[in-house]
Structures are given as structure tokens and as C-alpha cells.
Design a protein around this motif. Structure first.
Motif, mmCIF file in Angstrom:
data_model
loop_
_atom_site.group_PDB
_atom_site.id
_atom_site.type_symbol
_atom_site.label_atom_id
_atom_site.label_comp_id
_atom_site.label_asym_id
_atom_site.label_seq_id
_atom_site.Cartn_x
_atom_site.Cartn_y
_atom_site.Cartn_z
ATOM 1 N N GLU A 120 0.804 -1.217 0.000
ATOM 2 C CA GLU A 120 0.000 0.000 0.000
ATOM 3 C C GLU A 120 0.841 1.273 0.000
ATOM 4 O O GLU A 120 0.339 2.359 -0.190
ATOM 5 C CB GLU A 120 -0.920 0.007 1.216
ATOM 6 C CG GLU A 120 -2.024 -1.031 1.140
ATOM 7 C CD GLU A 120 -2.881 -1.033 2.387
ATOM 8 O OE1 GLU A 120 -2.541 -0.279 3.324
ATOM 9 O OE2 GLU A 120 -3.875 -1.777 2.421
ATOM 10 N N VAL A 121 2.173 1.145 0.263
ATOM 11 C CA VAL A 121 3.044 2.317 0.273
ATOM 12 C C VAL A 121 3.137 2.884 -1.138
ATOM 13 O O VAL A 121 3.357 2.155 -2.105
ATOM 14 C CB VAL A 121 4.449 1.942 0.783
ATOM 15 C CG1 VAL A 121 5.387 3.134 0.677
ATOM 16 C CG2 VAL A 121 4.369 1.456 2.221
ATOM 17 N N GLU A 122 2.996 4.208 -1.244
ATOM 18 C CA GLU A 122 3.002 4.845 -2.562
ATOM 19 C C GLU A 122 4.385 4.759 -3.210
ATOM 20 O O GLU A 122 5.413 4.882 -2.553
ATOM 21 C CB GLU A 122 2.574 6.306 -2.432
ATOM 22 C CG GLU A 122 1.125 6.473 -2.016
ATOM 23 C CD GLU A 122 0.674 7.917 -2.138
ATOM 24 O OE1 GLU A 122 0.513 8.393 -3.278
ATOM 25 O OE2 GLU A 122 0.498 8.570 -1.101
ATOM 26 N N THR A 123 4.389 4.541 -4.501
ATOM 27 C CA THR A 123 5.626 4.425 -5.255
ATOM 28 C C THR A 123 6.289 5.792 -5.399
ATOM 29 O O THR A 123 5.633 6.783 -5.719
ATOM 30 C CB THR A 123 5.354 3.841 -6.648
ATOM 31 O OG1 THR A 123 4.685 2.583 -6.505
ATOM 32 C CG2 THR A 123 6.651 3.648 -7.412
ATOM 33 N N VAL A 124 7.589 5.830 -5.165
ATOM 34 C CA VAL A 124 8.352 7.074 -5.311
ATOM 35 C C VAL A 124 8.950 7.114 -6.712
ATOM 36 O O VAL A 124 9.633 6.176 -7.137
ATOM 37 C CB VAL A 124 9.473 7.168 -4.257
ATOM 38 C CG1 VAL A 124 10.299 8.433 -4.475
ATOM 39 C CG2 VAL A 124 8.883 7.156 -2.853
ATOM 40 N N HIS A 125 8.670 8.196 -7.430
ATOM 41 C CA HIS A 125 9.200 8.389 -8.779
ATOM 42 C C HIS A 125 10.327 9.418 -8.733
ATOM 43 O O HIS A 125 10.409 10.228 -7.806
ATOM 44 C CB HIS A 125 8.105 8.874 -9.726
ATOM 45 C CG HIS A 125 6.870 8.026 -9.712
ATOM 46 N ND1 HIS A 125 6.761 6.847 -10.424
ATOM 47 C CD2 HIS A 125 5.684 8.179 -9.055
ATOM 48 C CE1 HIS A 125 5.563 6.319 -10.225
ATOM 49 N NE2 HIS A 125 4.887 7.111 -9.389
ATOM 50 N N THR A 126 11.177 9.398 -9.740
ATOM 51 C CA THR A 126 12.298 10.349 -9.816
ATOM 52 C C THR A 126 12.336 10.979 -11.192
ATOM 53 O O THR A 126 12.168 10.298 -12.203
ATOM 54 C CB THR A 126 13.641 9.651 -9.544
ATOM 55 O OG1 THR A 126 13.605 9.034 -8.257
ATOM 56 C CG2 THR A 126 14.786 10.662 -9.569
ATOM 57 N N ILE A 127 12.546 12.298 -11.193
ATOM 58 C CA ILE A 127 12.708 13.026 -12.457
ATOM 59 C C ILE A 127 13.916 13.949 -12.317
ATOM 60 O O ILE A 127 14.170 14.501 -11.235
ATOM 61 C CB ILE A 127 11.435 13.842 -12.796
ATOM 62 C CG1 ILE A 127 11.554 14.430 -14.204
ATOM 63 C CG2 ILE A 127 11.167 14.937 -11.769
ATOM 64 C CD1 ILE A 127 10.248 15.038 -14.718
ATOM 65 N N SER A 128 14.687 14.068 -13.388
ATOM 66 C CA SER A 128 15.893 14.897 -13.372
ATOM 67 C C SER A 128 15.736 16.086 -14.303
ATOM 68 O O SER A 128 14.984 16.038 -15.277
ATOM 69 C CB SER A 128 17.119 14.071 -13.781
ATOM 70 O OG SER A 128 17.321 12.997 -12.895
ATOM 71 N N GLY A 129 16.455 17.162 -13.991
ATOM 72 C CA GLY A 129 16.396 18.349 -14.829
ATOM 73 C C GLY A 129 17.418 19.385 -14.405
ATOM 74 O O GLY A 129 18.189 19.178 -13.455
ATOM 75 N N THR A 130 17.409 20.506 -15.118
ATOM 76 C CA THR A 130 18.319 21.620 -14.837
ATOM 77 C C THR A 130 17.543 22.755 -14.207
ATOM 78 O O THR A 130 16.489 23.144 -14.719
ATOM 79 C CB THR A 130 18.986 22.108 -16.136
ATOM 80 O OG1 THR A 130 19.613 21.004 -16.793
ATOM 81 C CG2 THR A 130 20.027 23.187 -15.845
ATOM 82 N N GLY A 175 2.839 10.435 -6.304
ATOM 83 C CA GLY A 175 1.722 10.991 -7.074
ATOM 84 C C GLY A 175 2.001 10.866 -8.551
ATOM 85 O O GLY A 175 2.652 9.919 -9.013
ATOM 86 N N SER A 176 1.549 11.849 -9.311
ATOM 87 C CA SER A 176 1.706 11.761 -10.764
ATOM 88 C C SER A 176 1.938 13.140 -11.374
ATOM 89 O O SER A 176 1.568 14.168 -10.804
ATOM 90 C CB SER A 176 0.463 11.136 -11.405
ATOM 91 O OG SER A 176 -0.685 11.930 -11.123
ATOM 92 N N ILE A 177 2.583 13.137 -12.536
ATOM 93 C CA ILE A 177 2.807 14.341 -13.335
ATOM 94 C C ILE A 177 2.118 14.140 -14.670
ATOM 95 O O ILE A 177 2.333 13.123 -15.338
ATOM 96 C CB ILE A 177 4.312 14.602 -13.548
ATOM 97 C CG1 ILE A 177 5.011 14.869 -12.220
ATOM 98 C CG2 ILE A 177 4.521 15.789 -14.496
ATOM 99 C CD1 ILE A 177 6.520 15.009 -12.339
#
Length: 325
Positions: A120-130, A175-177
Motif C-alpha cells: 500500500e506504500v506509494e511508489t516514489v518516482h524520480t525526475i531529473s532536470g536543470t 503521485g503523478s505528473i
């Protein structure tokens, strides 16, 4: 006739009262059924089991609230007993207000075990940028999908990180993007990429070295001045020939100008190493004493009092403008 009419009216009255009684009984029955139905409606709350004594249960909900329930009489559904850390679901009647569970009656406890909780733990997502812009509450980054702006008020950020424009960062979120819409994402952590971190560390080292160097310069100058003994004077002197005026009492110091032969300056001090401190063009400078004289060029100097200015100074140095040009 009158007697018959009275009997008819009495009968009508009896039927009327019986109808009212039936109506009242029906309304009371309906109310009782509604109340019974409301009392039997149930809700559920899930979370992590903290403690269980058989009559009392403490749990932490998925939104980090600690709730304590009286579970006397509740049905227990579990496979391997109850242990702290298990995922549990409580079925109850009544209501929970904040952390107040006094109006909730627990009717069933279901132990889902550790595996269910982990799922039930929410999935952690990763995004990279400048980084485009950064503040204490928002972070705008340029990604492969376009520019995105995140709220970072609740994110974990290392206080030693100095987020600057151009830095490469990684953003962990749940969450979501949607395309570039980040309203459905909650940032949990912001970290610099190794290359940007190394760049920042090198920049910090350079700034620290420059600062230390700047602090050391006046310290060295002050120390040198403290070691040099200078006797204060106040007199007008003249250049015996063209000579350099330097920033300090050392032939290796920078040149601030040239004192032409016959020109006058005010001498304010005599250094122990043979230099004179003078006021030249409104600023402090230094000229070797052998190139200065108190005699005005217009005055006639007796031969026996003439000073040999062509000789080397006591340090074996020459500071004539002609010799140095």
C-alpha cells in the motif's frame, strides 16, 4: 331517533381514535427501523498496528494519525496473531472525530500482515532536470518534457545544498505528473547530481581560498609594518635626481610614480632600513633616503657639505629612475 344518532356518533369517534393509534404506532415503528439501520452501518480505517492488549488497540493510520480503540467484543480475523508493524483494518460503527475514537465501536479487526502494508506504500518516482529558478518554496526545472515547477515546502533538502540556476538535480516525488502539470505530485526529496555537487564543492573551495588570500594580504602587510620601525618626522625634502616613489619600503614593491630631480615632497617618517615615507600626489609613498635632501636646489651648498648621491644605498641597491627604466 336521538338515541340512534348518538350511537352513530360514538361509533365514528371510536373508529377515528383507532386510526390515530395505528398511525402513531406506524410512525414509531418506522423511526425505530431507521435508527436501527443507522446504528448497524459500518466504516473502516486502516493503518499499522502499534500495540494490542486484547481490549485496547493502538494504530497509526496511513495519514500518520495515532488512534487508540476500545476493541472489547470485536471479532478478530488474523492468521498468525497480532504483531507490531502488521497492517490492520478496523471495521467500526459510529464515528471518529480527529483522533477521538470514543464514539466508534469496533466490531471487527482484520490483520492483513506486513506484505499488504508494503504494497500500500506509494511508489516514489524520480525526475531529473536543470534548475531554471529556485526559492525556499518552489523549484523550476527544465526537463526532457519541458519546464516544470514543483512545490518543495515539504520536501527533504540538505541544508548544505546551495541550489542555483544551472545545477543538475534529481527530484523524488509521489503521485503523478501530467505532461508538465505537477499539481498531482508531492516532492519528498531534492538532491544534486554528482557533477553539479562536485562543481559546487570546487566553487566553494575556490571562494574560500580567495577569501583566505584576501584576509592574509592585509595581515602580512600589517605584520611587516609592525616589524618595521619608523620615526615620525614632518619636513620638506627634495629629490637629488629622478627617482621612483614606491608603495612600500622595499625595492620590489610597486611603483606609484616618479619624483623628478629638484621636486619637493613632505617627508613624514624615516624607516630603520633606510627608506623615507613621503606624501606624493596626495598619497603615501616611499623613497630611498639617499635620493632625498633637505637642501633646496636654489640654495648654494658648500663643497665640504655636498652629499654624494651617486653612491649605492646601504643595501647595495640603486632606485634611480634612470637606472630602472
Amino acid at each position: 331517533m336521538k338515541r340512534s344518532l348518538s350511537l352513530i356518533l360514538a361509533a365514528a369517534l371510536v373508529f377515528s381514535m383507532a386510526g390515530c393509534g395505528d398511525k402513531k404506532e406506524t410512525e414509531e415503528k418506522t423511526t425505530q427501523e431507521t435508527t436501527t439501520e443507522a446504528d448497524t452501518s459500518t466504516s473502516t480505517v486502516s493503518g499499522t498496528l502499534e500495540t494490542f492488549t486484547g481490549s485496547s488497540l493502538t494504530m497509526t493510520t496511513t495519514d500518520d494519525k495515532e488512534l487508540v480503540f476500545d476493541v472489547t467484543g470485536a471479532t478478530l480475523e488474523c492468521k498468525d496473531g497480532m504483531a507490531a508493524g502488521d497492517a490492520v483494518i478496523l471495521t467500526y460503527q459510529g464515528e471518529i472525530s480527529g483522533t477521538d475514537t470514543s464514539k466508534a465501536k469496533v466490531v471487527k479487526i482484520t490483520n492483513e500482515g506486513v506484505e499488504t502494508l508494503t504494497a500500500e506504500v506509494e511508489t516514489v518516482h524520480t525526475i531529473s532536470g536543470t534548475i531554471v529558478t529556485a526559492s525556499s518554496s518552489q523549484l523550476s526545472v527544465k526537463t526532457d518534457s519541458g519546464k516544470m515547477t514543483f512545490s518543495i515546502q515539504t520536501a527533504a533538502i540538505d541544508s548544505s545544498l546551495d541550489l542555483e540556476k544551472g545545477d543538475e538535480v534529481s527530484i523524488d516525488y509521489i503521485g503523478s505528473i501530467n505532461d508538465t502539470d505537477t499539481s498531482g505530485a508531492q516532492v519528498v526529496k531534492v538532491s544534486k547530481d554528482s557533477s553539479s555537487k562536485k562543481k559546487s564543492e570546487e566553487k566553494e573551495k575556490t571562494q574560500t581560498a580567495e577569501k583566505e588570500e584576501e584576509e592574509e594580504k592585509p595581515k602580512e602587510e600589517t605584520q611587516t609594518q609592525q616589524e618595521m620601525s619608523i620615526a615620525d618626522v614632518n619636513e620638506t625634502v627634495y629629490a637629488a635626481s629622478d627617482v621612483y616613489v614606491r608603495s612600500s619600503y622595499d625595492k620590489n614593491s610597486s611603483i606609484v610614480g616618479t619624483l623628478r630631480g629638484g621636486e619637493s615632497v613632505v617627508r613624514t617618517g624615516n624607516c630603520a632600513n633606510g627608506w623615507s615615507r613621503v606624501i606624493f600626489n596626495g598619497q603615501e609613498g616611499y623613497v630611498y633616503q639617499s635620493y632625498l635632501t633637505t637642501q633646496s636646489p636654489e640654495q648654494e651648498v658648500p663643497a665640504e657639505q655636498e652629499e654624494d648621491t651617486s653612491d649605492s644605498n646601504p643595501e647595495g641597491e640603486q632606485d634611480s629612475a634612470e637606472e630602472n627604466e
